[in-house]
Every structure is written in C-alpha cells, then in structure tokens.
Motif scaffolding. Structure first.
Motif, PDB file in Angstrom:
ATOM      1  N   THR A  63       0.827  -1.207   0.000  1.00 52.64           N
ATOM      2  CA  THR A  63       0.000   0.000   0.000  1.00 52.64           C
ATOM      3  C   THR A  63       0.860   1.256   0.000  1.00 52.64           C
ATOM      4  O   THR A  63       0.575   2.221  -0.704  1.00 52.64           O
ATOM      5  CB  THR A  63      -0.935  -0.005   1.218  1.00 52.64           C
ATOM      6  N   GLU A  67       0.847   4.163  -2.886  1.00 47.57           N
ATOM      7  CA  GLU A  67       0.572   5.566  -2.580  1.00 47.57           C
ATOM      8  C   GLU A  67       1.731   6.465  -2.996  1.00 47.57           C
ATOM      9  O   GLU A  67       1.517   7.605  -3.433  1.00 47.57           O
ATOM     10  CB  GLU A  67       0.285   5.726  -1.089  1.00 47.57           C
ATOM     11  N   ARG A  68       2.948   5.957  -2.887  1.00 48.66           N
ATOM     12  CA  ARG A  68       4.112   6.770  -3.240  1.00 48.66           C
ATOM     13  C   ARG A  68       4.288   6.912  -4.743  1.00 48.66           C
ATOM     14  O   ARG A  68       4.583   7.990  -5.239  1.00 48.66           O
ATOM     15  CB  ARG A  68       5.373   6.147  -2.618  1.00 48.66           C
ATOM     16  N   ARG A  70       1.963   5.834  -7.316  1.00 46.25           N
ATOM     17  CA  ARG A  70       0.724   6.035  -8.071  1.00 46.25           C
ATOM     18  C   ARG A  70       0.884   5.607  -9.534  1.00 46.25           C
ATOM     19  O   ARG A  70       0.741   6.415 -10.461  1.00 46.25           O
ATOM     20  CB  ARG A  70       0.261   7.493  -7.978  1.00 46.25           C
TER      21      ARG A  70
END
Length: 220
Positions: A63, A67-68, A70
């Motif tokens: 995750t 998120e980092r 994308r």
C-alpha cells in the motif's frame, strides 16, 4: 529495497518478495528488478519494490508503494517453486491458510484477508493476453486459477482490493532460476527468461484493454 525508475514518473510498479522458507534467494524480486531495465529500454519507467514475506507486513508495504508511486499498472511477482513455467494468476481468494510459517513466524489458518471482503477478486490485467505475450518471446507460460493461500495470494488480494488502484493490476508466479534452484532436479528457467516474462506481463497490464477470448481453463 527498491529499484528506482528514471526521473520520469513511474508508470509500472513491480513487486517481488524477500527469500522465505529457509531459502537464501528469491527469484521473484530479481526478476522484477531486471524487468525494470528491460522496460526502460522500451521507454517505460518502472520501479521494483521488495515486499516482506509476512502476512502482517506485506500489505502495508504494498500500500505504501502504491501511494508513493501512483502507477498506471501494477504487477506483483512471487515464487512458485516446483513449476516449470511462468504462471499468470487470474484470481485471488479471500483466505489465509499457511502450510508453513511466514518470515515473521505467523501461520494463519482459515482466516480471511479482509473480514468483510468478497470471496474472490479477479486480476484486472488481461491475463490471457499476458500469457500470449510471454509465450511470444519464447518463455513457457500458462494461465493459473489459483495463487495458493500463502503470502502471494494475500498480496494479490490486497492489490486488487486496494482503493484507488489505477489501471490494471495482476500477479505472476515465476519458477526458480537455473542458477539458484535448490536441487538439480528442481524445474527452473534462465533468470533472463524470468525477467523477460515479467516485463511482457507488465506491458500487457499497462496496455490493458479487452482480454483474448480463447480457452484458458483446466480439467482439474
């Protein structure tokens, strides 16, 4: 540990696993890292991230990477020792049923990945098209209808269940590479073939679109 892309935005996120089960090597993360270079040669910025082989830690690590970076597409890679071909997984099931303890010593039995989640989630990459692309470069590949019930399946489920996952995502199992297989009789492929297979599957995920309408089931 990550293998970074160039200065351009990451289009494809690849993940592999640290060694587990007492082995000192895991070809999945090596194939993912080597595939980053192959994708760069084709103008595609990618990054490889090593995930812990532990139920409690693998999901958060994945995750965080999502998120980092994308990314537009995601391909997770794992080891299926004993197989002689690359396996493109089609479905993840909502269960943890570990035959051996993970690297943190956990051995869940009959426990869901997400308590209120659906029973199964299908890969969003065109799995049959990925199989065809891998075969087209001379690497043995097959469609698989079970990612098992260990950390590989767990990661695939978490990936497909992640909110806001853009583009297409899926999971590929690779066999041992010839240099590091545990015994001379263990089925294996050259490490270069594993990397080529991961790169081709990643490109199929990036392209997305309608999958091939060809038979892909098994009798048992």
């Amino acid at each position: 540990m990550t293998t970074p892309a160039s200065a351009s935005a990451v289009r494809v996120l690849l993940t592999g696993f640290e060694p587990f089960g007492g082995d000192g090597h895991n070809p999945s993360i090596v194939a993912a890292r080597d595939a980053v270079a192959l994708l760069a040669e084709r103008g595609v910025a990618a990054e490889a991230v090593e995930l812990p082989c532990a139920f409690a830690d693998a999901g958060p690590a994945l995750t965080a990477a999502l998120e980092r970076t994308r990314p537009e597409a995601v391909l997770a890679v794992g080891l299926a020792g004993g197989t002689a071909a690359v396996r493109v997984e089609r479905v993840a099931v909502n269960i943890q049923d570990a035959r051996i303890p993970d690297n943190a010593g956990a051995q869940p039995v009959d426990r869901p990945v997400r308590a209120d989640g659906p029973a199964a989630l299908f890969a969003t990459l065109p799995a049959k098209r990925a199989v065809a692309a891998i075969r087209a470069v001379g690497v043995p590949a097959e469609l698989s209808l079970s990612a098992g019930a260990f950390v590989c399946n767990h990661v695939m489920y978490v990936l497909l269940d992640a909110p806001g996952t853009a583009g297409s995502a899926g999971f590929v199992h690779v066999p041992w590479d010839e240099e590091h297989r545990p015994t001379p009789d263990t089925p294996a492929l050259p490490a270069a073939d594993l990397a080529r297979a991961v790169a081709e599957a990643a490109l199929a995920a990036l392209a997305g679109g309608v999958d091939l309408h060809v038979p892909g089931g098994t009798l048992h």
